[in-house]
Design a protein around this motif. Structure first.
Motif, PDB file in Angstrom:
ATOM      1  N   VAL A   8     -65.510  -3.925  20.037  1.00  0.00           N
ATOM      2  CA  VAL A   8     -64.296  -4.321  19.606  1.00  0.00           C
ATOM      3  C   VAL A   8     -64.792  -5.109  18.102  1.00  0.00           C
ATOM      4  O   VAL A   8     -65.157  -6.219  17.964  1.00  0.00           O
ATOM      5  CB  VAL A   8     -63.239  -5.259  19.918  1.00  0.00           C
ATOM      6  N   ILE A   9     -64.990  -4.294  16.856  1.00  0.00           N
ATOM      7  CA  ILE A   9     -65.606  -5.401  15.706  1.00  0.00           C
ATOM      8  C   ILE A   9     -63.886  -5.178  14.483  1.00  0.00           C
ATOM      9  O   ILE A   9     -63.136  -4.329  14.367  1.00  0.00           O
ATOM     10  CB  ILE A   9     -66.961  -4.935  14.649  1.00  0.00           C
ATOM     11  N   ASP A  10     -64.147  -5.815  13.207  1.00  0.00           N
ATOM     12  CA  ASP A  10     -63.003  -5.830  12.420  1.00  0.00           C
ATOM     13  C   ASP A  10     -62.984  -4.282  11.595  1.00  0.00           C
ATOM     14  O   ASP A  10     -62.270  -3.382  11.374  1.00  0.00           O
ATOM     15  CB  ASP A  10     -63.176  -6.812  11.872  1.00  0.00           C
ATOM     16  N   GLU A  11     -64.466  -4.339  11.432  1.00  0.00           N
ATOM     17  CA  GLU A  11     -64.818  -3.231   9.785  1.00  0.00           C
ATOM     18  C   GLU A  11     -64.692  -2.267  11.352  1.00  0.00           C
ATOM     19  O   GLU A  11     -64.841  -1.748  12.286  1.00  0.00           O
ATOM     20  CB  GLU A  11     -66.358  -3.632   9.217  1.00  0.00           C
ATOM     21  N   ALA A  12     -65.114  -0.741  10.467  1.00  0.00           N
ATOM     22  CA  ALA A  12     -65.273   0.461  10.479  1.00  0.00           C
ATOM     23  C   ALA A  12     -66.595   1.168  11.604  1.00  0.00           C
ATOM     24  O   ALA A  12     -67.354   0.559   9.714  1.00  0.00           O
ATOM     25  CB  ALA A  12     -64.786   1.572   9.463  1.00  0.00           C
ATOM     26  N   PRO A  13     -66.550   0.976  11.923  1.00  0.00           N
ATOM     27  CA  PRO A  13     -68.712   0.826  12.785  1.00  0.00           C
ATOM     28  C   PRO A  13     -69.020   2.723  12.385  1.00  0.00           C
ATOM     29  O   PRO A  13     -68.580   3.330  11.820  1.00  0.00           O
ATOM     30  CB  PRO A  13     -68.463   0.873  13.939  1.00  0.00           C
ATOM     31  N   TRP A  14     -70.062   2.055  12.149  1.00  0.00           N
ATOM     32  CA  TRP A  14     -71.166   2.857  11.386  1.00  0.00           C
ATOM     33  C   TRP A  14     -72.320   3.959  12.620  1.00  0.00           C
ATOM     34  O   TRP A  14     -72.740   2.315  13.136  1.00  0.00           O
ATOM     35  CB  TRP A  14     -72.358   1.884  10.286  1.00  0.00           C
ATOM     36  N   VAL A  15     -71.918   4.620  12.797  1.00  0.00           N
ATOM     37  CA  VAL A  15     -73.341   5.092  13.587  1.00  0.00           C
ATOM     38  C   VAL A  15     -74.249   4.898  13.500  1.00  0.00           C
ATOM     39  O   VAL A  15     -74.833   5.165  14.278  1.00  0.00           O
ATOM     40  CB  VAL A  15     -72.499   6.826  13.495  1.00  0.00           C
ATOM     41  N   SER A  16     -74.565   4.816  12.464  1.00  0.00           N
ATOM     42  CA  SER A  16     -76.130   4.508  12.572  1.00  0.00           C
ATOM     43  C   SER A  16     -76.792   2.774  13.285  1.00  0.00           C
ATOM     44  O   SER A  16     -77.675   2.241  13.918  1.00  0.00           O
ATOM     45  CB  SER A  16     -76.622   4.365  11.158  1.00  0.00           C
TER      46      SER A  16
END
Ligand SMILES: NC(=O)C1=CN([C@@H]2O[C@H](COP(=O)(O)OP(=O)(O)OC[C@H]3O[C@@H](n4cnc5c(N)ncnc54)[C@H](OP(=O)(O)O)[C@@H]3O)[C@@H](O)[C@H]2O)C=CC1
Ligand SMILES: CC(=O)N[C@@H](CCC(=O)OP(=O)(O)O)C(=O)O
Length: 319
Positions: free
Chosen positions: A253-261
């Motif tokens: 679980v991370i704060d920012e919106a995750p990146w697929v890369s």
């Protein structure tokens, strides 16, 4: 681990994207060995020539259903296209009912006689079942994004999903044609996709899913719009997700919106974003995962580990 504790696994459909990932994972597992790998196209060829991480003389074989059922495997993983599992399962049922079967296709995801293995959400329901249905890749991402809030919903979540083209397998189609995908995003199955039904059934709440395939090879982005009954704020939602997935090595679980890369080639999913609209009742959450790993092979290994009594994370690289 003693030699007699080592369990053997056979893979049917071993040439495919998910089969190859599973060979890599099993190669590094101290308690598992490959009994056979079945492929029509690669019949007779050495596994090492196709999967560099594998050492040993094992060759692909084009095995009949009967030969698979008679093989020495303690578990058979089916990595075949949808609709192909039934006859082979029947052969194993008749010959070796105690063998574990993990089916990567959608064929048994709606069958109550099979355990549905999304460990972070369903492992408490595991009671020694030998027939295990592995969840769909998008379906895994949707469930991880929605499950912590499923009892608070005021409307069906709307899920916008984008998959890398390895999600479409190796049978040629527009959806895995890099030429047609270049500079493109391909919407498809905009209502009633199988994973829409799968998630609706598993979570017990209706969901709306709009899939797309993009020009990258691997990885899914799932952006989910959730309407809630009560107003909330971003900090409360984040805290709730952190608590829900506390101690889960394969859900970050991370704060920012995750990146697929960032998750291509990784075994874990990321869940983040947690944007809350003015009024506090509309929340947008983004989940990413590698469709071939947490969306398929890694999840299959979690399920094999569970079925054989190994640590669920055995041989799965930790983040
Ligand atoms: N790709 C993904 O991201 C995910 C896939 N899945 C599911 O896992 C299963 C395997 O997927 P994936 O590895 O991508 O598939 P691929 O298309 O990459 O591989 C399929 C494998 O099955 C063999 N096969 C046997 N019978 C047939 C047939 N009649 N038509 C075509 N191939 C056949 C193939 O050929 P051969 O016999 O020549 O070796 C190949 O080894 C599918 O059910 C898929 O829906 C689930 C989650 C994620
Ligand atoms: C990009 C793409 O085509 N993806 C596949 C999903 C892959 C998967 O998980 O499929 P199963 O449910 O069949 O196992 C699809 O939409 O059918």
């Amino acid at each position: 681990m003693n030699a007699h504790d080592v369990k053997s696994v056979g893979i049917v459909g071993a040439r495919g994207h998910t089969g190859a990932e599973l060979i890599r994972l099993i190669a590094r597992h101290p308690g598992l060995e490959l009994a056979f790998v079945s492929s029509r196209e690669l019949d007779g060829q050495r596994v090492t020539d196709h999967v560099a991480e594998f050492a040993g003389g094992l060759r692909y074989e084009n095995l009949s259903h009967e030969a698979v059922a008679a093989g020495r495997a303690d578990a058979v993983v089916l990595a075949l296209p949808n609709g192909k599992a039934k006859e082979i399962v029947a052969a194993i049922d008749a010959e070796k009912p105690d063998a574990v079967i993990v089916d990567l296709s959608a064929d048994y995801r709606f069958d109550n006689a099979w355990y549905y293995g999304l460990p972070e959400l369903t492992r408490t329901r595991y009671a020694g079942q030998k027939r295990i249905s592995n969840p769909g890749c998008y379906a895994t991402a949707m469930q991880l994004a929605i499950a912590p809030l499923k009892d608070e919903l005021a409307a069906p979540p709307a899920c916008f999903g984008v998959s890398g083209y390895s999600g479409a397998g190796t049978t040629p189609s527009d959806k895995n044609n890099p030429e047609k995908l270049r500079d493109n995003l391909m919407p498809y199955a905009l209502v009633d996709h199988l994973h829409e039904r799968e998630v609706t059934r598993q979570l017990g709440v209706p969901v709306e899913f709009m899939p797309h395939v993009g020009p990258h090879f691997r990885g899914i982005t799932m952006t989910v719009n959730l309407w809630l009954q009560q107003s909330t704020n971003a900090d409360a939602v984040k805290a709730h997700y952190r608590e829900f997935y506390d101690g889960e090595p394969l859900v970050r679980v991370i704060d920012e919106a995750p990146w697929v890369s960032a998750i291509a080639g990784k075994h874990y999913a990321e869940v983040g974003g947690f944007a809350v609209a003015p009024g506090g009742k509309r929340v947008v959450i983004v989940a990413t995962l590698d469709n071939l790993l947490k969306g398929a092979a890694t999840q299959a290994l979690q399920n094999l580990n569970l079925a054989f009594g190994f640590d669920e994370m055995e041989a799965i690289p930790r983040p």
